[in-house]
Design a protein around this motif. Sequence first.
Motif, PDB file in Angstrom:
ATOM      1  N   ASP A   1       0.835  -1.210   0.000  1.00  0.00           N
ATOM      2  CA  ASP A   1       0.000   0.000   0.000  1.00  0.00           C
ATOM      3  C   ASP A   1       0.865   1.254   0.000  1.00  0.00           C
ATOM      4  OD1 ASP A   1      -2.959  -0.855   0.385  1.00  0.00           O
ATOM      5  OD2 ASP A   1      -1.868  -2.071   1.838  1.00  0.00           O
ATOM      6  N   ALA A   2       1.987   1.215   0.713  1.00  0.00           N
ATOM      7  CA  ALA A   2       2.883   2.361   0.759  1.00  0.00           C
ATOM      8  C   ALA A   2       3.501   2.630  -0.607  1.00  0.00           C
ATOM      9  CB  ALA A   2       3.984   2.125   1.798  1.00  0.00           C
ATOM     10  N   ARG A   3       3.890   1.560  -1.289  1.00  0.00           N
ATOM     11  CA  ARG A   3       4.456   1.729  -2.632  1.00  0.00           C
ATOM     12  C   ARG A   3       3.426   2.363  -3.564  1.00  0.00           C
ATOM     13  NH1 ARG A   3       6.306  -3.919  -2.047  1.00  0.00           N
ATOM     14  NH2 ARG A   3       8.508  -3.984  -1.488  1.00  0.00           N
ATOM     15  N   ARG A   4       2.169   1.875  -3.506  1.00  0.00           N
ATOM     16  CA  ARG A   4       1.122   2.402  -4.370  1.00  0.00           C
ATOM     17  C   ARG A   4       0.801   3.857  -4.022  1.00  0.00           C
ATOM     18  NH1 ARG A   4      -1.027  -2.957  -3.980  1.00  0.00           N
ATOM     19  NH2 ARG A   4      -2.214  -2.404  -2.114  1.00  0.00           N
ATOM     20  N   CYS A   5       0.877   4.196  -2.761  1.00  0.00           N
ATOM     21  CA  CYS A   5       0.598   5.569  -2.318  1.00  0.00           C
ATOM     22  C   CYS A   5       1.589   6.541  -2.933  1.00  0.00           C
ATOM     23  CB  CYS A   5       0.658   5.638  -0.795  1.00  0.00           C
ATOM     24  SG  CYS A   5       0.462   7.300  -0.120  1.00  0.00           S
ATOM     25  N   LEU A   6       2.865   6.193  -2.902  1.00  0.00           N
ATOM     26  CA  LEU A   6       3.890   7.081  -3.448  1.00  0.00           C
ATOM     27  C   LEU A   6       3.706   7.260  -4.956  1.00  0.00           C
ATOM     28  CD1 LEU A   6       6.279   8.467  -1.954  1.00  0.00           C
ATOM     29  CD2 LEU A   6       7.771   6.842  -3.084  1.00  0.00           C
ATOM     30  N   ASP A   7       3.302   6.186  -5.623  1.00  0.00           N
ATOM     31  CA  ASP A   7       3.044   6.265  -7.059  1.00  0.00           C
ATOM     32  C   ASP A   7       1.800   7.102  -7.347  1.00  0.00           C
ATOM     33  OD1 ASP A   7       3.451   5.275  -9.894  1.00  0.00           O
ATOM     34  OD2 ASP A   7       1.444   4.488  -9.501  1.00  0.00           O
ATOM     35  N   CYS A   8       0.780   6.955  -6.518  1.00  0.00           N
ATOM     36  CA  CYS A   8      -0.496   7.654  -6.692  1.00  0.00           C
ATOM     37  C   CYS A   8      -0.335   9.165  -6.571  1.00  0.00           C
ATOM     38  CB  CYS A   8      -1.502   7.143  -5.666  1.00  0.00           C
ATOM     39  SG  CYS A   8      -3.037   8.093  -5.580  1.00  0.00           S
ATOM     40  N   MET A   9       0.438   9.612  -5.599  1.00  0.00           N
ATOM     41  CA  MET A   9       0.545  11.048  -5.369  1.00  0.00           C
ATOM     42  C   MET A   9       1.199  11.759  -6.548  1.00  0.00           C
ATOM     43  SD  MET A   9       3.529  11.230  -2.411  1.00  0.00           S
ATOM     44  CE  MET A   9       3.578  13.025  -2.400  1.00  0.00           C
ATOM     45  N   THR A  10       2.062  11.063  -7.252  1.00  0.00           N
ATOM     46  CA  THR A  10       2.707  11.657  -8.418  1.00  0.00           C
ATOM     47  C   THR A  10       1.842  11.528  -9.663  1.00  0.00           C
ATOM     48  OG1 THR A  10       4.880  11.078  -7.505  1.00  0.00           O
ATOM     49  CG2 THR A  10       4.781  11.638  -9.836  1.00  0.00           C
ATOM     50  N   ARG A  11       1.313  10.329  -9.884  1.00  0.00           N
ATOM     51  CA  ARG A  11       0.587  10.049 -11.125  1.00  0.00           C
ATOM     52  C   ARG A  11      -0.757  10.765 -11.193  1.00  0.00           C
ATOM     53  NH1 ARG A  11      -0.101   3.898 -12.915  1.00  0.00           N
ATOM     54  NH2 ARG A  11       2.191   4.119 -12.781  1.00  0.00           N
ATOM     55  N   PHE A  12      -1.509  10.769 -10.091  1.00  0.00           N
ATOM     56  CA  PHE A  12      -2.869  11.294 -10.129  1.00  0.00           C
ATOM     57  C   PHE A  12      -3.004  12.708  -9.578  1.00  0.00           C
ATOM     58  CE2 PHE A  12      -3.426   6.630  -9.921  1.00  0.00           C
ATOM     59  CZ  PHE A  12      -4.088   6.455 -11.126  1.00  0.00           C
ATOM     60  N   TYR A  13      -2.067  13.124  -8.716  1.00  0.00           N
ATOM     61  CA  TYR A  13      -2.204  14.431  -8.085  1.00  0.00           C
ATOM     62  C   TYR A  13      -1.058  15.387  -8.412  1.00  0.00           C
ATOM     63  CZ  TYR A  13      -6.000  12.257  -5.542  1.00  0.00           C
ATOM     64  OH  TYR A  13      -7.178  11.616  -5.226  1.00  0.00           O
ATOM     65  N   GLY A  14      -0.074  14.908  -9.140  1.00  0.00           N
ATOM     66  CA  GLY A  14       1.013  15.773  -9.557  1.00  0.00           C
ATOM     67  C   GLY A  14       1.860  16.300  -8.415  1.00  0.00           C
ATOM     68  N   ILE A  15       1.896  15.581  -7.304  1.00  0.00           N
ATOM     69  CA  ILE A  15       2.684  16.000  -6.142  1.00  0.00           C
ATOM     70  C   ILE A  15       3.997  15.237  -6.133  1.00  0.00           C
ATOM     71  CG2 ILE A  15       2.772  16.147  -3.633  1.00  0.00           C
ATOM     72  CD1 ILE A  15      -0.278  16.188  -3.607  1.00  0.00           C
ATOM     73  N   GLU A  16       5.091  15.965  -6.248  1.00  0.00           N
ATOM     74  CA  GLU A  16       6.397  15.322  -6.213  1.00  0.00           C
ATOM     75  C   GLU A  16       6.760  14.947  -4.784  1.00  0.00           C
ATOM     76  OE1 GLU A  16       8.402  14.305  -8.632  1.00  0.00           O
ATOM     77  OE2 GLU A  16       6.851  14.928 -10.064  1.00  0.00           O
ATOM     78  N   PRO A  17       7.091  13.697  -4.537  1.00  0.00           N
ATOM     79  CA  PRO A  17       7.433  13.280  -3.171  1.00  0.00           C
ATOM     80  C   PRO A  17       8.635  14.058  -2.640  1.00  0.00           C
ATOM     81  CG  PRO A  17       7.099  11.371  -4.596  1.00  0.00           C
ATOM     82  CD  PRO A  17       7.144  12.568  -5.494  1.00  0.00           C
ATOM     83  N   SER A  18       8.552  14.423  -1.384  1.00  0.00           N
ATOM     84  CA  SER A  18       9.649  15.122  -0.718  1.00  0.00           C
ATOM     85  C   SER A  18      10.480  14.118   0.071  1.00  0.00           C
ATOM     86  CB  SER A  18       9.089  16.183   0.235  1.00  0.00           C
ATOM     87  OG  SER A  18       8.372  15.574   1.298  1.00  0.00           O
ATOM     88  N   ALA A  19      11.517  14.613   0.732  1.00  0.00           N
ATOM     89  CA  ALA A  19      12.361  13.732   1.550  1.00  0.00           C
ATOM     90  C   ALA A  19      11.537  13.066   2.646  1.00  0.00           C
ATOM     91  CB  ALA A  19      13.502  14.541   2.166  1.00  0.00           C
ATOM     92  N   GLU A  20      10.520  13.773   3.148  1.00  0.00           N
ATOM     93  CA  GLU A  20       9.686  13.198   4.208  1.00  0.00           C
ATOM     94  C   GLU A  20       8.883  12.006   3.691  1.00  0.00           C
ATOM     95  OE1 GLU A  20       6.682  14.753   7.743  1.00  0.00           O
ATOM     96  OE2 GLU A  20       7.008  15.997   5.969  1.00  0.00           O
ATOM     97  N   HIS A  21       8.350  12.120   2.466  1.00  0.00           N
ATOM     98  CA  HIS A  21       7.596  11.001   1.893  1.00  0.00           C
ATOM     99  C   HIS A  21       8.498   9.782   1.662  1.00  0.00           C
ATOM    100  CE1 HIS A  21       5.106  14.543   0.611  1.00  0.00           C
ATOM    101  NE2 HIS A  21       4.178  13.773   1.119  1.00  0.00           N
ATOM    102  N   TYR A  22       9.660  10.033   1.066  1.00  0.00           N
ATOM    103  CA  TYR A  22      10.597   8.932   0.848  1.00  0.00           C
ATOM    104  C   TYR A  22      11.042   8.330   2.180  1.00  0.00           C
ATOM    105  CZ  TYR A  22      11.084   9.937  -4.153  1.00  0.00           C
ATOM    106  OH  TYR A  22      10.846  10.096  -5.493  1.00  0.00           O
ATOM    107  N   GLY A  23      11.219   9.200   3.180  1.00  0.00           N
ATOM    108  CA  GLY A  23      11.610   8.708   4.499  1.00  0.00           C
ATOM    109  C   GLY A  23      10.559   7.785   5.093  1.00  0.00           C
ATOM    110  N   CYS A  24       9.282   8.130   4.880  1.00  0.00           N
ATOM    111  CA  CYS A  24       8.200   7.260   5.361  1.00  0.00           C
ATOM    112  C   CYS A  24       8.239   5.903   4.661  1.00  0.00           C
ATOM    113  CB  CYS A  24       6.843   7.922   5.116  1.00  0.00           C
ATOM    114  SG  CYS A  24       6.465   9.309   6.204  1.00  0.00           S
TER     115      CYS A  24
END
Length: 417
Positions: A279-302
């Motif tokens: 679910d975490a892997r899909r979440c990181l993909d979702c935020m970029t693909r569907f919402y155009g939000i580039e993951p920050s260091a905090e997201h990658y850290g999670c």
Amino acid sequence: MAATLPSELSISHSTHDALPRSRVPSKSALISAMKVSSLLASSHDGRAVHARVVKAGLGTDRFVASSVISFYSSCSDLDSARKAFDGVLVKDVALQTALLIGYAQNGEITQARALFDGVMEKDVVAWNAMLSAYTHCGLPLDALQLFREMQMSNCRPNEVTLIGALSACSQIGCLALGEWIHGYLRRHPEVRRTTTLNNSLVHLYAKCGKINAALDTFLEHGSRDLESWNTMLTGFAINGCGTSALSLFSQMMKLGVRPDRISFVGVLMACSHFGMVDDARRCLDCMTRFYGIEPSAEHYGCLVDVLSRGGHLDEARSLLESMPCEADASAWGALLGGCFAHGKYELGIEAAVHLIQLQPLEEGRYVALQNLYAMVGRTEDALRVRKVMCDMGIRRSSGTSMIEVEGVVHEFLAGDL
């Protein structure tokens, strides 16, 4: 919302140039120009406007001086702010509060408190400014002591006061006082139950592990903003309610509430605490693909934390190397924790070394490295780390704990009797 110049001022490239030159600017025009300079953090324009204030002979006016003080405070020029304050002969509460806020915003707590104590007739704005100063500077015990002093005065708290007090309660887990504030709101309907105030209550209950009370408070307040959803989402996450967090996130989507970066941090935290790696892997993909939000260091850290907790340490290590932004200490710390949990001590040594490079004065990083060396039989390296700590004056600090007795929080050090 972008700052706009007052109607009396013509549009120009600078606030100073916008003031009329053919005649003396009015007091209201000068105050507005100073406010715009503060909002735009324009030091050059603000000083130029201040010069016009002095030239117009309005430097001793309390209202004008308050705007000047606010401007210099926004530029962290507290000496000039103090000079503007001292230039006014008759100082009212509003003027004193303006300088108090300036000291507070710049972390000058001692000066802020000295000024606060000198205010003879404190209004709610002055109390709120000092309370906010304590909470923002990480002094929750002082903030709560001040809140008690306010209760003994003739000044009644408003919603801003209660938000500050709840923030202090959240910092130290003072549940009893938070519950009292909740009861106070029910007994005093004249206090506005703003969305921000309700969010503060939700955050407190979640922080203290009262997740059902947090949810009830979230649901009972009809007006919700994105911060409301994020607060509840994060509350579920930190309390290990992964399924509830994902369910709430799904409800957000159905209601058309567009998530932001904080929303996805909450979802990833929930995945981490509940061990939901896929679910975490899909979440990181979702935020970029569907919402155009580039993951920050905090997201990658999670995500590193999720992988490390789940034992996917090689994948976590590869992510730290391949992520587009530099990994911070929390990400490397997550990998280190996973290495301890899953017995990957050699990889843990690599993580500990990285952490020492990032935080060379953090004692816990040296202790972790020393323990890891001992676990893999590298006794000499462990002793070498201990010597480095001694040479640098880094000592293992005493542990602290807090308990709440009858609404009062007491702090103890290890070894206290």
